[in-house]
Design a protein around this motif. Structure first.
Motif, PDB file in Angstrom:
ATOM      1  N   ASP A 138       0.707  -1.225  -0.161  1.00 52.69           N
ATOM      2  CA  ASP A 138       0.060  -0.199  -0.217  1.00 52.69           C
ATOM      3  C   ASP A 138       0.967   1.166   0.299  1.00 52.69           C
ATOM      4  OD1 ASP A 138      -2.373  -1.759  -0.075  1.00 52.69           O
ATOM      5  OD2 ASP A 138      -2.637  -1.450   2.550  1.00 52.69           O
ATOM      6  N   PHE A 139       2.036   1.488   1.018  1.00 56.26           N
ATOM      7  CA  PHE A 139       3.191   2.660   0.937  1.00 56.26           C
ATOM      8  C   PHE A 139       3.379   3.126  -0.626  1.00 56.26           C
ATOM      9  CE2 PHE A 139       6.741   4.088   3.788  1.00 56.26           C
ATOM     10  CZ  PHE A 139       6.617   5.255   3.209  1.00 56.26           C
ATOM     11  N   CYS A 143       3.111   5.747  -6.006  1.00 58.91           N
ATOM     12  CA  CYS A 143       3.046   5.639  -7.040  1.00 58.91           C
ATOM     13  C   CYS A 143       2.154   6.955  -7.290  1.00 58.91           C
ATOM     14  CB  CYS A 143       2.754   4.636  -7.840  1.00 58.91           C
ATOM     15  SG  CYS A 143       4.261   3.605  -8.058  1.00 58.91           S
ATOM     16  N   SER A 144       1.151   7.500  -6.624  1.00 57.26           N
ATOM     17  CA  SER A 144      -0.186   7.912  -6.931  1.00 57.26           C
ATOM     18  C   SER A 144       0.183   9.357  -6.608  1.00 57.26           C
ATOM     19  CB  SER A 144      -1.112   7.999  -6.496  1.00 57.26           C
ATOM     20  OG  SER A 144      -0.996   8.327  -4.894  1.00 57.26           O
ATOM     21  N   MET A 150       5.516  14.802  -3.988  1.00 55.09           N
ATOM     22  CA  MET A 150       6.385  13.776  -3.517  1.00 55.09           C
ATOM     23  C   MET A 150       7.419  13.698  -2.547  1.00 55.09           C
ATOM     24  SD  MET A 150       6.536  12.428  -7.458  1.00 55.09           S
ATOM     25  CE  MET A 150       6.983  14.157  -8.162  1.00 55.09           C
ATOM     26  N   LEU A 151       7.349  15.204  -2.308  1.00 54.03           N
ATOM     27  CA  LEU A 151       9.008  15.709  -1.364  1.00 54.03           C
ATOM     28  C   LEU A 151       8.040  15.854  -0.262  1.00 54.03           C
ATOM     29  CD1 LEU A 151       9.991  19.069  -3.598  1.00 54.03           C
ATOM     30  CD2 LEU A 151      10.610  16.890  -3.929  1.00 54.03           C
ATOM     31  N   MET A 152       9.273  15.172   0.262  1.00 48.28           N
ATOM     32  CA  MET A 152       9.525  14.920   1.774  1.00 48.28           C
ATOM     33  C   MET A 152      10.341  15.835   2.801  1.00 48.28           C
ATOM     34  SD  MET A 152       7.285  11.150   1.886  1.00 48.28           S
ATOM     35  CE  MET A 152       8.080  10.870   0.986  1.00 48.28           C
ATOM     36  N   ILE A 175      13.185  13.780   1.444  1.00 44.51           N
ATOM     37  CA  ILE A 175      13.139  12.299   0.870  1.00 44.51           C
ATOM     38  C   ILE A 175      12.149  12.461  -0.053  1.00 44.51           C
ATOM     39  CG2 ILE A 175      12.061  10.793   2.364  1.00 44.51           C
ATOM     40  CD1 ILE A 175      13.578  11.335   4.413  1.00 44.51           C
ATOM     41  N   VAL A 176      12.323  11.645  -1.203  1.00 45.13           N
ATOM     42  CA  VAL A 176      11.008  10.808  -2.529  1.00 45.13           C
ATOM     43  C   VAL A 176      11.168   9.705  -2.428  1.00 45.13           C
ATOM     44  CG1 VAL A 176      12.010  13.786  -3.508  1.00 45.13           C
ATOM     45  CG2 VAL A 176      13.072  11.476  -3.545  1.00 45.13           C
ATOM     46  N   PRO A 177      10.616   8.990  -2.952  1.00 49.33           N
ATOM     47  CA  PRO A 177      10.029   8.071  -3.755  1.00 49.33           C
ATOM     48  C   PRO A 177      11.517   7.425  -4.449  1.00 49.33           C
ATOM     49  CG  PRO A 177       8.304   8.875  -4.696  1.00 49.33           C
ATOM     50  CD  PRO A 177       8.378   9.783  -3.837  1.00 49.33           C
TER      51      PRO A 177
END
Length: 300
Positions: free
Chosen positions: A130-131, A136-137, A143-145, A193-195
């Motif tokens: 799920d993570f 991906c969504s 997307m930037l953490m 932090i990013v995907p």
């Protein structure tokens, strides 16, 4: 608490430097410690300072009606003042950790902390899938953490994600740690932090596969690029660097910190040592290549 120093300009005329709060009340520190217990996070000195700062920022915002754009804009908390309060407070006890850190514990409460550095994955496979699907969504700034395990966990916690429902902030910190270090779900680029697919690590792996030099746009050097060292040049230059390095007794043939190798390549030989151009995503992996076995040994 009241500011102990006025705001001043940062280097180069940047945004004003936040004031420093020195007069921290014992009740404020105890409240911060209790909140970390609730989050299942051990109140190490660095995270306790952050939590006290967060509480002070919320208190100031409630009084003034204006919230800080981010915690980095909030007043700093004086480390010595907080430690002094902890040591004198009857509700708290301070323990030294590894000589460079402290842990502040409540005397009246049994701790139940999550070891955020524990390598064991105790979470269901469905949560990880799920993570991945959630990441991906995402698009754009979603997307930037924030960089850093704690700040990233806070950001994810605030998003109220269904697959993290019922988890404490400490557990989310642990999940972030595993997502970065083991699962390759998250990664770093430019301090955020990013995907993982957008991370510097993933981009370097792609460059290594194509044997192309890796260049991070935000880290371009002002003096421009240098020629990239090939295998022959890498062997010769690395050997020369190590032969002329000094041992503690002053003799030649010593060690060089891996973090300095690229800088020395550039300054001494006018060459860029690019591990990706030689087929590796990490410099440590390059230095362990059998073609360098007679040139250097990598010590941990």
């Amino acid at each position: 608490g009241a500011p102990g120093a006025g705001a001043g300009k940062g280097r180069g005329g940047g945004r004003p430097k936040p004031p420093v709060l020195c007069n921290i009340a014992p009740a404020e520190v105890v409240q911060a410690v209790r909140s970390l217990y609730k989050d299942q996070l051990e109140p190490f000195g660095r995270i306790l300072l952050r939590r006290v700062r967060e509480h002070c920022a919320s208190s100031i915002a409630a009084q003034t009606g204006e919230a800080f754009p981010s915690i980095d804009d909030a007043p700093f908390v004086d480390q010595r003042s907080v430690l002094s309060v902890c040591k004198s407070c009857k509700e708290l006890e301070v323990h030294d950790v590894d000589g460079n850190e402290v842990s502040v514990l409540l005397k009246d409460t049994e701790p139940c902390f999550v070891d955020v550095s524990n390598p064991m994955d105790m979470y269901p496979p469905e949560m990880w899938s799920d993570f991945r699907a959630y990441l991906c969504s995402l698009a754009g700034n979603e997307m930037l953490m924030p960089g850093g395990r704690y700040a990233c966990a806070q950001d994810l916690f605030a998003r109220r994600l269904p697959f993290l429902a019922g988890r404490s902030l400490g557990e989310v910190c642990h999940i972030v740690q595993i997502a970065i270090s083991q699962k390759r779900i998250l990664g770093y680029v430019d301090g955020v932090i990013v995907p993982h697919s957008l991370s510097e690590e993933a981009l370097k792996e792609q460059c290594a596969a194509w044997k192309q030099p890796f260049s991070c746009p935000s880290k371009q050097r002002e003096d421009g690029p240098c020629p990239v060292a090939n295998w022959e040049e890498t062997r010769a230059c690395l050997g020369a660097i190590l032969r002329t390095a000094c041992r503690p007794d002053g003799s030649r043939g010593g060690m060089v910190a891996m973090a300095n190798v690229k800088r020395i390549f550039r300054s001494r030989f006018g060459l860029d040592l690019s591990e990706t151009s030689l087929g590796y995503a990490r410099l440590s992996e390059l230095l362990r290549d059998e073609r360098l076995r007679d040139v250097c040994v990598l010590n941990s």
